[in-house]
Write an enzyme that holds these catalytic residues in place. Structure first.
Site, mmCIF file in Angstrom:
data_model
loop_
_atom_site.group_PDB
_atom_site.id
_atom_site.type_symbol
_atom_site.label_atom_id
_atom_site.label_comp_id
_atom_site.label_asym_id
_atom_site.label_seq_id
_atom_site.Cartn_x
_atom_site.Cartn_y
_atom_site.Cartn_z
ATOM 1 N N LYS A 59 44.440 -6.046 44.947
ATOM 2 C CA LYS A 59 42.997 -5.891 44.693
ATOM 3 C C LYS A 59 42.561 -4.420 44.777
ATOM 4 O O LYS A 59 41.775 -3.957 43.946
ATOM 5 C CB LYS A 59 42.198 -6.747 45.676
ATOM 6 C CG LYS A 59 40.684 -6.640 45.535
ATOM 7 C CD LYS A 59 39.974 -7.720 46.303
ATOM 8 C CE LYS A 59 40.215 -7.610 47.806
ATOM 9 N NZ LYS A 59 39.610 -6.385 48.387
ATOM 10 N N ARG A 135 32.245 -13.342 51.430
ATOM 11 C CA ARG A 135 33.401 -14.071 51.929
ATOM 12 C C ARG A 135 33.052 -15.476 52.426
ATOM 13 O O ARG A 135 33.933 -16.203 52.855
ATOM 14 C CB ARG A 135 34.052 -13.296 53.083
ATOM 15 C CG ARG A 135 34.630 -11.953 52.689
ATOM 16 C CD ARG A 135 35.459 -11.373 53.814
ATOM 17 N NE ARG A 135 35.949 -10.047 53.478
ATOM 18 C CZ ARG A 135 35.391 -8.926 53.859
ATOM 19 N NH1 ARG A 135 34.291 -8.970 54.599
ATOM 20 N NH2 ARG A 135 35.902 -7.760 53.521
ATOM 21 N N ARG A 168 56.539 -4.536 53.703
ATOM 22 C CA ARG A 168 55.838 -3.238 53.792
ATOM 23 C C ARG A 168 56.290 -2.445 55.008
ATOM 24 O O ARG A 168 56.480 -3.007 56.089
ATOM 25 C CB ARG A 168 54.317 -3.452 53.870
ATOM 26 C CG ARG A 168 53.693 -3.825 52.554
ATOM 27 C CD ARG A 168 52.180 -3.703 52.579
ATOM 28 N NE ARG A 168 51.524 -4.447 53.643
ATOM 29 C CZ ARG A 168 50.310 -4.976 53.540
ATOM 30 N NH1 ARG A 168 49.628 -4.831 52.423
ATOM 31 N NH2 ARG A 168 49.766 -5.627 54.542
ATOM 32 N N ARG A 197 53.790 -2.785 60.578
ATOM 33 C CA ARG A 197 52.574 -3.177 61.282
ATOM 34 C C ARG A 197 52.820 -4.456 62.065
ATOM 35 O O ARG A 197 53.541 -5.348 61.610
ATOM 36 C CB ARG A 197 51.440 -3.425 60.273
ATOM 37 C CG ARG A 197 50.594 -2.203 60.002
ATOM 38 C CD ARG A 197 49.533 -2.468 58.967
ATOM 39 N NE ARG A 197 48.785 -3.708 59.194
ATOM 40 C CZ ARG A 197 47.638 -4.009 58.588
ATOM 41 N NH1 ARG A 197 47.124 -3.173 57.724
ATOM 42 N NH2 ARG A 197 47.019 -5.144 58.832
ATOM 43 N N ARG A 208 46.546 -15.347 57.871
ATOM 44 C CA ARG A 208 45.526 -14.573 57.153
ATOM 45 C C ARG A 208 45.262 -15.154 55.767
ATOM 46 O O ARG A 208 44.117 -15.212 55.299
ATOM 47 C CB ARG A 208 45.967 -13.110 57.036
ATOM 48 C CG ARG A 208 45.746 -12.299 58.318
ATOM 49 C CD ARG A 208 46.714 -11.146 58.454
ATOM 50 N NE ARG A 208 46.658 -10.197 57.345
ATOM 51 C CZ ARG A 208 47.607 -9.278 57.139
ATOM 52 N NH1 ARG A 208 48.661 -9.215 57.941
ATOM 53 N NH2 ARG A 208 47.501 -8.433 56.142
#
Length: 255
Positions: A59, A135, A168, A197, A208
């Site tokens: 996005k 949201r 990542r 992370r 999530r």
């Protein structure tokens, strides 16, 4: 005989007329013509776009490409909150109180900040791209006066999203983000210092994603007439080609 309608010559002819009443009459006629021309050349209505996508859906990249090509005002609630806090505004101080306690900032504050940004002259004149907001259904209802021309929904299968996130890695020295599969580090030295992370694990990513899907489902009913589903599993260029085509059609329709 009336003077010819030919730019500056027309003005010279009017000024050369000895009869002041006749001169005034031609000025009035000219002003009427100019007003008609100006009125008929209406400025094109700007684009109003909302975009929604799960974590790792690409996005952010698409927002950059859209704003670059269409010169829209990019509006993200998180960025607005940080700016309000940095500026020390009343809304910023109220938001910081909640954030310092580890609590979510109430909808009332966020919606107010987003509305104010949408109503600024640059947003009204250039058009806007509302990034990842609203949201929830209550937020969508609060923003019902700001209906989008297009609600872009980036669709990516969950297994691809999980793979994108879990792979990542961050280079703490340069701040660059790598991906073990799609964008691996250039040297062994860089690879050795990469970190992950704490919430980029499969378990936390799926949590999530579940929250994101719940949020999106709650707002889709408000924008069902403008939803544009995009295959976000392909390359960023192919994703943008889909979005670009839809936006170009919208602009044509506004002409």
């Amino acid at each position: 005989t009336p003077p010819p309608l030919s730019g500056n010559i027309f003005f010279v002819k009017i000024l050369s007329l000895k009869n002041k009443s006749f001169q005034l009459g031609w000025y009035i006629i000219l002003c009427g013509v100019l007003l008609q021309v100006v009125g008929s050349a209406k400025k094109q209505e700007p684009l109003r776009v909302m975009i929604s996508g799960a974590p790792a859906s690409g996005k952010g990249t698409q927002c950059e490409l859209i704003t670059k090509k269409y010169d829209l005002v990019h509006i993200a609630a998180g960025d607005l909150l940080r700016a309000e806090i940095a500026a020390g505004t009343e809304n910023g101080r109220r938001a910081k109180e909640y954030m310092d306690k580890g609590q979510l900032v109430p909808n009332e504050i966020v919606v107010t900040i987003v509305k104010e940004r949408l109503m600024r002259p640059d947003s009204q004149e250039k058009g806007w791209l509302l990034d990842g907001y609203p949201r929830s259904l209550s937020q969508a209802v609060a923003l019902k006066e700001f209906q989008p021309d297009l609600f872009i929904l980036l669709e990516v299968p969950e297994e691809i999203l999980v793979e994108r996130v879990v792979g990542r890695r961050l280079d703490p020295v340069t701040g660059r983000i790598y991906h073990l599969k799609y964008s691996p580090p250039e040297t062994d030295e860089i690879a050795a210092r990469l970190t992950q992370r704490f919430d980029d694990t499969e378990e936390k990513v799926k949590l999530r994603l579940h929250t994101h899907h719940q949020n999106v489902e709650s707002v889709l009913s408000m924008y069902k007439d403008t939803i544009f589903q995009v295959d976000g599993s392909v390359s960023k260029e192919e994703v943008f080609a889909q979005i670009d085509g839809a936006l170009a059609q919208l602009l044509e329709a506004k002409e």
